[in-house]
Scaffold this motif. Structure first.
Motif, PDB file in Angstrom:
ATOM      1  N   ALA A  42       0.846  -1.196   0.000  1.00 30.32           N
ATOM      2  CA  ALA A  42       0.000   0.000   0.000  1.00 30.32           C
ATOM      3  C   ALA A  42       0.879   1.242   0.000  1.00 30.32           C
ATOM      4  CB  ALA A  42      -0.892  -0.023   1.237  1.00 30.32           C
ATOM      5  N   GLY A  43       0.272   2.428  -0.182  1.00 30.97           N
ATOM      6  CA  GLY A  43       1.029   3.667  -0.270  1.00 30.97           C
ATOM      7  C   GLY A  43       1.717   4.051   1.017  1.00 30.97           C
ATOM      8  N   ALA A  48       3.082  -4.223   7.543  1.00 32.35           N
ATOM      9  CA  ALA A  48       2.754  -5.311   6.611  1.00 32.35           C
ATOM     10  C   ALA A  48       3.569  -5.207   5.328  1.00 32.35           C
ATOM     11  CB  ALA A  48       1.264  -5.294   6.300  1.00 32.35           C
ATOM     12  N   ASP A  49       3.689  -3.991   4.792  1.00 35.36           N
ATOM     13  CA  ASP A  49       4.487  -3.814   3.567  1.00 35.36           C
ATOM     14  C   ASP A  49       5.960  -4.108   3.816  1.00 35.36           C
ATOM     15  OD1 ASP A  49       2.225  -2.948   2.313  1.00 35.36           O
ATOM     16  OD2 ASP A  49       3.016  -0.983   1.733  1.00 35.36           O
ATOM     17  N   ILE A  86       7.480   2.236  -8.517  1.00 34.88           N
ATOM     18  CA  ILE A  86       6.993   3.345  -7.691  1.00 34.88           C
ATOM     19  C   ILE A  86       6.962   4.643  -8.506  1.00 34.88           C
ATOM     20  CG2 ILE A  86       7.666   4.812  -5.720  1.00 34.88           C
ATOM     21  CD1 ILE A  86       8.613   2.144  -4.372  1.00 34.88           C
ATOM     22  N   GLY A  87       7.876   4.749  -9.473  1.00 37.62           N
ATOM     23  CA  GLY A  87       7.869   5.912 -10.346  1.00 37.62           C
ATOM     24  C   GLY A  87       8.940   6.950 -10.046  1.00 37.62           C
ATOM     25  N   LEU A  88      10.035   6.532  -9.406  1.00 32.95           N
ATOM     26  CA  LEU A  88      11.145   7.475  -9.195  1.00 32.95           C
ATOM     27  C   LEU A  88      11.930   7.644 -10.493  1.00 32.95           C
ATOM     28  CD1 LEU A  88      12.658   6.520  -5.706  1.00 32.95           C
ATOM     29  CD2 LEU A  88      10.649   7.889  -6.245  1.00 32.95           C
ATOM     30  N   ASN A 379       3.424   8.848  -3.291  1.00 29.27           N
ATOM     31  CA  ASN A 379       1.954   8.830  -3.238  1.00 29.27           C
ATOM     32  C   ASN A 379       1.358   9.992  -2.457  1.00 29.27           C
ATOM     33  OD1 ASN A 379       1.183   6.468  -4.755  1.00 29.27           O
ATOM     34  ND2 ASN A 379       2.342   5.330  -3.232  1.00 29.27           N
ATOM     35  N   ALA A 380       2.235  10.840  -1.896  1.00 32.89           N
ATOM     36  CA  ALA A 380       1.736  11.967  -1.092  1.00 32.89           C
ATOM     37  C   ALA A 380       1.189  13.061  -2.020  1.00 32.89           C
ATOM     38  CB  ALA A 380       2.861  12.520  -0.234  1.00 32.89           C
TER      39      ALA A 380
END
Ligand code: ZN
Length: 564
Positions: A42-43, A48-49, A86-88, A379-380
């Protein structure tokens, strides 16, 4: 985290440290918890992640992620895949996520043998050559001389007697190899080799370390020029070289001539940093960077498998005797009192034999922590996005001598002076009361910020005070001259040498440090997640403030040796 002293070179002569031996009466083993989870992440930063990703990253299939091996390529590819998803932005070489780090491996030439009086003596049976860097003089045709016993330095052969010869000595039990070598070469600088006699166990036990060779950063400062070779001799070769038993030989006795060569071959060793950027939102600040770092590598695979239950029980007993980690020096008499018996446990289930150093805490925890921070930040929205840019660096070869961070800071892929601060996370998944003195759910060590920037140290205090439940920050390992030397033992030190303010967060040493038992089932995921959130909050505070942090302490000389 880097070891305080190199594994094999610090090994004591004659008596090597004993491993866990299942004998005696007490029983203190911990059963591994079952089931590696797998799920989508999750973001937000979550236990858990962290757990899902760490189980994948510290899996046996990663084979201990040793820099200089193909396993470093596999593990760094895994990280790059995550940050790409993630998109970095890639910020390594040529538009990729990778910065190649030029490492080179020196290994003893195989099939080497030495001949005395027509008899051949075999590598790793009769002798072991240990790499001391520089150029070793040619042994071929050199005569041996027995210089004496290091326990009786008053009766050593005179320095001139060693010139051009193989200087054979009897070591004092327990003396570290490199200290002994340094002592003998200081007395006999013109020797062609320094050889320790009757070291059958050392030759055998250190073969795995020394046949694998030593890895260096190309272009790094290292010993150059002529240095006497360092040889461990088995009893057979010692006796042949001296023409009789060493203990019946008088100091100064000249022995036989040796024929043959002891050489080292150098080959490139694969290693790369993973470098990625999250672009800042403020046009006037996005040219500045907050650097976040962890190390992707660990210490690879052991040759011999160990029984995890027995190993853990033994190391936990050591911990109760006061050892911060399994390498802490402990009085041998106290050590000898340890009794481990895991028979009752092994009635329930078979022994878990393991040879892979998974490095779940070291530094799987930091590596995965960075990925979680990157994901949360990406994701912020709105004001939660960073004003300054953030550069994430997963350094390689930390365990070999902080080489990845040394190379990155010497050859940064962004202007070095645009880095306003660095945060390093290494071993952030433990820190319980049974792991470390003073440990508990809000335990974290902080090292470094006050050394360059009073403002940075104060800012971190403020961020911590605003956490839902503030941490009890342990500053004790940041004390000047602290014997554990933690300040110099992870990647932040290479940023600090360039005057970049650093903050090193860790939950500290423990009894699974650099053991095959550093496994994901022994991580405290809630504690770990809270440390990652603290680091994220500190990074956000640095990224979003109006003014750059002020460096109010003297900048060190980047070429000087790190000092705690
Ligand atoms: Zn380490």
């Amino acid at each position: 985290m880097l070891r305080l002293s190199p594994a094999a070179l610090a090994a004591p002569l004659a008596v090597l440290a004993a491993c866990a031996s299942p004998s005696g009466t007490s029983s203190t083993a911990t059963a591994p918890s079952p089931a590696a989870p797998s799920s989508a992440t999750a973001g937000a930063i979550s236990a858990a992640d962290l757990r899902a990703r760490l189980y994948a990253y510290a899996d046996d299939s990663m084979r201990g992620r040793e820099a200089g091996t193909i396993d470093n390529i596999r593990s760094t590819a895994w990280i790059a895949e995550q940050v790409k998803r993630i998109g970095l932005e890639p910020a390594g070489d040529n538009g990729t996520f990778f910065q190649a780090v030029p490492l080179s491996r020196r290994t003893p030439v195989a099939n080497t043998s030495l001949t005395v009086d027509g008899t051949r003596y075999a590598l790793w049976t009769d002798f072991g050559p240990f790499d001391v860097g520089g150029t070793a003089p040619d042994l071929d045709g050199a005569a041996a001389i027995f210089a004496g016993r290091l326990a009786d330095t008053a009766h050593l052969a005179p320095p001139s007697a060693g010139a051009g010869r193989i200087v054979v000595v009897r070591a004092s039990p327990g003396m570290a190899i490199f200290n002994a070598y340094a002592f003998v070469t200081a007395r006999y600088p013109q020797a062609v080799a320094v050889a320790f006699g009757n070291q059958d166990n050392t030759v055998k036990q250190l073969e795995p370390y020394f046949s694998a060779g030593s890895v260096r950063l190309v272009g790094d400062d290292e010993p150059t020029g002529r240095r006497p070779a360092l040889l461990m001799l088995g009893t057979r070769l010692t006796t042949a070289l001296l023409g009789g038993a060493v203990d019946a030989t008088a100091p100064g006795t000249v022995g036989r001539t040796v024929h043959g060569k002891v050489g080292f071959a150098e080959t490139p060793a694969p290693a790369r940093n993973v470098v990625a950027i999250l672009r800042g939102t403020d046009p006037s600040l996005r040219g500045q960077y907050v650097a976040l770092g962890a190390h992707s590598d660990h210490i690879g695979v052991r040759r011999d498998a160990q029984d995890q239950d027995s190993l853990r029980a033994y190391n936990q007993a050591l911990h109760r005797l006061g050892a911060a980690d399994p390498f802490t020096a402990i009085d041998p008499a106290k050590r000898a009192t340890i009794r481990v018996n895991v028979d009752s446990l092994h009635h329930i289930r078979p022994a878990v034999m393991d040879s892979i150093n998974n490095g779940a805490d070291d530094d799987g925890s930091g590596s995965i922590g960075l990925i979680e921070i990157a994901e949360a930040w990406k994701n912020a929205h709105g004001a939660d996005r960073p004003r300054r840019s953030v550069i994430f660096v997963w350094h390689t070869a930390e365990e070999l001598g902080l080489f990845g961070s040394e190379y990155f800071t010497d050859h940064p892929t962004i202007p070095r002076d645009s880095i306003v601060a660095q945060i390093n996370i290494d071993m952030i998944g433990r820190g319980s009361a049974s792991d470390i003195v003073g440990g508990g759910p809000r335990y974290v060590e902080l090292i470094g910020p006050r050394r360059l920037s009073t403002e940075y140290a104060r800012l971190i205090e403020q961020v911590n005070a605003a956490e839902p439940v503030p941490f009890n920050i342990d500053y004790s390992f940041d004390a000047d001259g602290h014997p554990e030397n933690i300040y110099c033992r992870s990647d932040h030190a290479n940023y600090a040498r360039y005057g970049i303010p650093v903050a090193f967060f860790s939950t500290g040493q423990h009894s699974d440090y650099h053991q095959v038992s550093d496994e994901p089932q022994f991580i405290d995921y809630d504690h770990y997640a809270s440390v990652v959130r603290l680091v994220y909050d500190v990074a956000r505070a640095v990224a979003n403030r109006d003014a750059r942090l002020i460096v109010d302490k003297p900048k060190p000389d980047p070429k000087a040796e790190c000092r705690q």
